[in-house]
Design an enzyme around this catalytic site. Sequence first.
Site, PDB file in Angstrom:
ATOM      1  CD  GLU A  72      -8.001 -11.010  -0.468  1.00  0.00           C
ATOM      2  OE1 GLU A  72      -7.400 -10.032  -0.909  1.00  0.00           O
ATOM      3  OE2 GLU A  72      -7.430 -12.016  -0.015  1.00  0.00           O
ATOM      4  N   GLY A  89      -2.179  -7.491  -2.950  1.00  0.00           N
ATOM      5  CA  GLY A  89      -0.996  -8.343  -2.852  1.00  0.00           C
ATOM      6  C   GLY A  89       0.117  -7.816  -3.743  1.00  0.00           C
ATOM      7  CG  HIS A 131      -4.874 -14.537   2.364  1.00  0.00           C
ATOM      8  ND1 HIS A 131      -4.472 -15.425   1.398  1.00  0.00           N
ATOM      9  CD2 HIS A 131      -4.916 -13.320   1.769  1.00  0.00           C
ATOM     10  CE1 HIS A 131      -4.278 -14.764   0.265  1.00  0.00           C
ATOM     11  NE2 HIS A 131      -4.533 -13.479   0.467  1.00  0.00           N
ATOM     12  CG  ASN A 177      -1.126 -10.179   2.117  1.00  0.00           C
ATOM     13  OD1 ASN A 177      -0.090 -10.420   2.753  1.00  0.00           O
ATOM     14  ND2 ASN A 177      -1.992 -11.128   1.775  1.00  0.00           N
ATOM     15  CD1 TRP A 178       3.653  -5.513   1.239  1.00  0.00           C
ATOM     16  CD2 TRP A 178       5.350  -5.362   2.695  1.00  0.00           C
ATOM     17  NE1 TRP A 178       3.933  -4.178   1.433  1.00  0.00           N
ATOM     18  CE2 TRP A 178       4.967  -4.053   2.308  1.00  0.00           C
ATOM     19  CE3 TRP A 178       6.399  -5.503   3.604  1.00  0.00           C
ATOM     20  CZ2 TRP A 178       5.597  -2.908   2.810  1.00  0.00           C
ATOM     21  CZ3 TRP A 178       7.029  -4.372   4.104  1.00  0.00           C
ATOM     22  CH2 TRP A 178       6.637  -3.086   3.705  1.00  0.00           C
ATOM     23  CE  LYS A 179      -0.932 -12.455  -1.410  1.00  0.00           C
ATOM     24  NZ  LYS A 179      -1.631 -13.155  -2.477  1.00  0.00           N
TER      25      LYS A 179
HETATM   26  P1  PGA Z   1      -3.151 -10.035  -5.290  1.00  0.00           P
HETATM   27  O1  PGA Z   1      -3.307 -10.628  -3.813  1.00  0.00           O
HETATM   28  O2  PGA Z   1      -3.450  -8.563  -5.210  1.00  0.00           O
HETATM   29  O3  PGA Z   1      -1.732 -10.325  -5.686  1.00  0.00           O
HETATM   30  O4  PGA Z   1      -4.151 -10.736  -6.147  1.00  0.00           O
HETATM   31  C1  PGA Z   1      -4.374 -10.238  -3.008  1.00  0.00           C
HETATM   32  C2  PGA Z   1      -4.386 -11.073  -1.757  1.00  0.00           C
HETATM   33  O5  PGA Z   1      -4.083 -12.276  -1.844  1.00  0.00           O
HETATM   34  O6  PGA Z   1      -4.686 -10.568  -0.672  1.00  0.00           O
END
Ligand code: PGA
Length: 256
Positions: free
Chosen positions: A165, A235, A93, A8-10
């Site tokens: 999550e 992420g 999310h 997930n590149w956000k």
């Molecule tokens: P993270 O993000 O691996 O940076 O904790 C995971 C996510 O929010 O899906």
Amino acid sequence: MRTYIVGNWKLNFTVGEASIYLHKLLKKMPNYRDIEVVVAPSTIALQPLSLQIDRHKMKLSAQNAFYRDYGAFTGETSFTQLRGIVDYCIIGHSERRYIFSESDKVVSKKVAAAIRNKITPILCIGETESERAFGETKDVIKDQLIGGLSEIGDDDIDKIIVAYEPVWAISSTKSSKLAAPDEIADAVKLIREILSEVYGKKVAESVPVLFGGSVNPSNAGAYLTVPGVNGLLIGGSSLILSEFTDIIEIAKRVHA
Ligand code: PGA
């Protein structure tokens, strides 16, 4: 069941940067048939990357979309518009729930819209730190799971992926805030129990359940061997090519 490795590149990478990253990733990555590798770039990058991606090697996911297919919804992108461009969409999310106030009702409409448009929803659920402290973890998981699936029929339940999550474990830099394998095991067991109660045992066993929350190459192996976990939603570590490919290699080893 296949193992899912979802990056997930956000809100990171320009379209150009995303394209270069994808180019390098495709070059570095073998074609593992039992590992489903998925990357979720920003909406603006999805269409160009869909022309670049080798779908035998990996798939594209959206990070979000709106539940109505067309209409007067300024600024939104619909699942109908994403159809044929992505195979997956992350829905619910915690950043959508807490920064953009998405309710279970909205999440459920998005899950239904994804399925209607032949896109596999990756439904994210998980408790916050204070909900865990108040002993509300089970209720939150139950409400978000049942709530998120409330608009789809029994026939479609086998088209979804669930990602557990815990919000307190996301983007954590402290080892004290990492989820322990037994905490994940308990949550995943609960998710399958709820699915079993509502949809039957067969469904409960066949729905892929992923874990996400500060996954990196040093903990990926331990998380992938948690009973009932079928993959990872990543992420920060998915933005670093060497870390993401290391995690894919770890998944391949664990799966073998
Ligand atoms: P993270 O993000 O691996 O940076 O904790 C995971 C996510 O929010 O899906």
